[in-house]
Design a protein around this motif. Structure first.
Motif, short mmCIF file in Angstrom:
data_model
loop_
_atom_site.label_atom_id
_atom_site.label_comp_id
_atom_site.label_asym_id
_atom_site.label_seq_id
_atom_site.Cartn_x
_atom_site.Cartn_y
_atom_site.Cartn_z
N ARG A 26 0.80 -1.22 0.00
CA ARG A 26 0.00 0.00 0.00
C ARG A 26 0.83 1.27 0.00
N GLY A 27 2.14 1.14 -0.19
CA GLY A 27 3.00 2.31 -0.14
C GLY A 27 2.55 3.41 -1.07
N PRO A 28 2.57 4.65 -0.61
CA PRO A 28 2.09 5.72 -1.48
C PRO A 28 3.04 6.02 -2.64
N SER A 29 4.31 5.69 -2.50
CA SER A 29 5.24 5.99 -3.59
C SER A 29 6.23 4.83 -3.75
N LEU A 30 6.94 4.86 -4.86
CA LEU A 30 7.92 3.81 -5.13
C LEU A 30 9.06 3.78 -4.12
N PRO A 31 9.61 4.92 -3.69
CA PRO A 31 10.66 4.85 -2.66
C PRO A 31 10.18 4.21 -1.35
N ASP A 32 8.92 4.44 -0.97
CA ASP A 32 8.39 3.79 0.22
C ASP A 32 8.37 2.27 0.05
N ARG A 33 8.03 1.83 -1.13
CA ARG A 33 8.00 0.39 -1.38
C ARG A 33 9.40 -0.20 -1.39
N VAL A 34 10.36 0.53 -1.89
CA VAL A 34 11.75 0.05 -1.89
C VAL A 34 12.26 -0.07 -0.47
N VAL A 35 11.96 0.90 0.37
CA VAL A 35 12.37 0.84 1.77
C VAL A 35 11.69 -0.33 2.47
N ALA A 36 10.43 -0.57 2.17
CA ALA A 36 9.72 -1.70 2.77
C ALA A 36 10.33 -3.02 2.33
N LEU A 37 10.73 -3.10 1.08
CA LEU A 37 11.37 -4.32 0.59
C LEU A 37 12.71 -4.56 1.29
N GLU A 38 13.46 -3.50 1.50
CA GLU A 38 14.73 -3.62 2.23
C GLU A 38 14.48 -4.03 3.68
N LEU A 39 13.43 -3.50 4.27
CA LEU A 39 13.07 -3.88 5.63
C LEU A 39 12.69 -5.34 5.72
N ILE A 40 11.95 -5.83 4.72
CA ILE A 40 11.57 -7.24 4.71
C ILE A 40 12.82 -8.12 4.63
N ALA A 41 13.78 -7.73 3.82
CA ALA A 41 15.03 -8.50 3.74
C ALA A 41 15.75 -8.50 5.08
N SER A 42 15.76 -7.38 5.76
CA SER A 42 16.41 -7.32 7.08
C SER A 42 15.69 -8.18 8.10
N ILE A 76 21.08 -1.08 -3.69
CA ILE A 76 21.91 -0.21 -4.54
C ILE A 76 21.30 -0.12 -5.94
N GLY A 77 20.87 -1.24 -6.47
CA GLY A 77 20.25 -1.24 -7.80
C GLY A 77 18.97 -0.43 -7.83
N PHE A 78 18.13 -0.58 -6.80
CA PHE A 78 16.90 0.21 -6.74
C PHE A 78 17.22 1.70 -6.61
N ALA A 79 18.22 2.03 -5.82
CA ALA A 79 18.59 3.43 -5.65
C ALA A 79 19.06 4.04 -6.97
N ARG A 80 19.85 3.29 -7.72
CA ARG A 80 20.29 3.80 -9.03
C ARG A 80 19.12 3.97 -9.98
N PHE A 81 18.17 3.02 -9.92
CA PHE A 81 16.98 3.12 -10.77
C PHE A 81 16.16 4.35 -10.39
N LEU A 82 15.97 4.59 -9.10
CA LEU A 82 15.18 5.74 -8.67
C LEU A 82 15.89 7.06 -8.96
N GLU A 83 17.22 7.04 -8.89
CA GLU A 83 17.98 8.26 -9.16
C GLU A 83 17.90 8.64 -10.63
N ARG A 84 17.93 7.67 -11.52
CA ARG A 84 17.86 7.95 -12.94
C ARG A 84 16.47 8.41 -13.35
N GLY A 85 15.46 7.81 -12.76
CA GLY A 85 14.09 8.15 -13.13
C GLY A 85 13.71 7.55 -14.47
N THR A 86 12.79 8.20 -15.11
CA THR A 86 12.31 7.67 -16.40
C THR A 86 12.91 8.40 -17.58
N GLN A 87 13.86 9.29 -17.36
CA GLN A 87 14.47 10.05 -18.46
C GLN A 87 15.61 9.24 -19.05
N GLU A 88 15.47 8.89 -20.31
CA GLU A 88 16.54 8.19 -21.03
C GLU A 88 16.49 8.51 -22.48
#
Length: 88
Positions: A26-42, A76-88
């Protein structure tokens, strides 16, 4: 006394896993979901560590280290993906 503490820790880790899964879905944004996924791994690393303590199998700690390193690389991979965004 120790089995009681182990059971309490299993319960609390299960509760944390449930709450993190709710945030993942239910995360409101993609970064929230990435943090939740990292938390699940922990939390999974915590489960493996507690199970290693509970059973006395020390080789499970190696499994926990591999899971933690894999989760770190995924973060790290998710962070790079979020940093780049959709501009390519």
């Amino acid at each position: 006394m120790i089995p009681l503490v182990i059971n309490i820790v299993y319960f609390l880790l299960s509760l944390a896993l449930l709450l993190a899964f709710i945030r993942l879905t239910r995360g409101p944004s993609l970064p929230d979901r990435v943090v939740a996924l990292e938390l699940i791994a922990s939390i999974v690393v915590g489960f493996v560590g507690v199970h290693a303590i509970d059973t006395g199998i020390s080789s499970l700690l190696d499994v926990a280290i591999v899971i933690a390193l894999t989760a770190f690389l995924a973060a790290i991979g998710f962070a790079r993906f979020l940093e780049r965004g959709t501009q390519e």
